[in-house]
Scaffold this motif. Structure first.
Motif, short mmCIF file in Angstrom:
data_model
loop_
_atom_site.label_atom_id
_atom_site.label_comp_id
_atom_site.label_asym_id
_atom_site.label_seq_id
_atom_site.Cartn_x
_atom_site.Cartn_y
_atom_site.Cartn_z
N GLY A 16 32.79 43.34 45.45
CA GLY A 16 32.34 42.89 44.15
C GLY A 16 31.13 43.67 43.70
N ILE A 17 31.17 44.17 42.48
CA ILE A 17 30.05 44.89 41.89
C ILE A 17 29.85 44.33 40.49
N SER A 18 28.71 43.71 40.26
CA SER A 18 28.42 43.01 39.01
C SER A 18 29.51 41.99 38.75
N SER A 19 30.18 42.05 37.60
CA SER A 19 31.22 41.07 37.27
C SER A 19 32.62 41.62 37.53
N LYS A 20 32.71 42.66 38.36
CA LYS A 20 34.01 43.26 38.65
C LYS A 20 34.30 43.18 40.16
N VAL A 21 35.56 42.99 40.49
CA VAL A 21 36.01 43.00 41.87
C VAL A 21 37.04 44.12 42.00
N TYR A 22 36.83 44.98 42.98
CA TYR A 22 37.75 46.08 43.26
C TYR A 22 38.54 45.72 44.51
N LEU A 23 39.86 45.79 44.40
CA LEU A 23 40.76 45.43 45.49
C LEU A 23 41.61 46.65 45.81
N PHE A 24 41.62 47.05 47.08
CA PHE A 24 42.33 48.27 47.46
C PHE A 24 43.22 48.03 48.67
N GLY A 25 44.39 48.65 48.62
CA GLY A 25 45.28 48.68 49.77
C GLY A 25 45.93 47.35 50.06
N GLY A 26 46.19 47.11 51.31
CA GLY A 26 46.82 45.88 51.75
C GLY A 26 48.23 46.12 52.25
N PHE A 27 48.88 45.02 52.59
CA PHE A 27 50.22 45.08 53.15
C PHE A 27 51.02 43.89 52.63
N ASP A 28 52.21 44.15 52.09
CA ASP A 28 53.10 43.08 51.63
C ASP A 28 54.52 43.32 52.13
N GLY A 29 54.61 43.88 53.33
CA GLY A 29 55.88 44.33 53.87
C GLY A 29 55.92 45.85 53.89
#
Length: 68
Positions: A16-29
């Motif tokens: 989280g940076i200020s009022s923004k959230v950065y989401l990267f990568g992950g796994f869903d299968g």
């Protein structure tokens, strides 16, 4: 919401940076290499329009926010 929703991901990285959230990568299968930027309102409670929507969230604080 603009754009695609992130969906259910396991092991995604977020910051989280200020009022923004950065989401990267992950796994869903499959392994993902997608970057999402989420802009959050200053007061998340005020973005919920009804008691039913709020109480659907486990950490609901509708009664505290609206003095019910």
């Amino acid at each position: 919401m603009l754009g695609n929703k992130p969906g259910g991901l396991l092991s995604a990285a977020a910051v989280g940076i200020s009022s923004k959230v950065y989401l990267f990568g992950g796994f869903d299968g499959q392994t993902k290499a997608t970057l999402f930027r989420l802009s959050l309102p200053a007061d998340l409670c005020r973005s919920i329009n009804s008691k039913e929507d709020c109480t659907a969230v486990r950490t609901c604080s509708w009664c505290d926010v609206y003095n019910v």
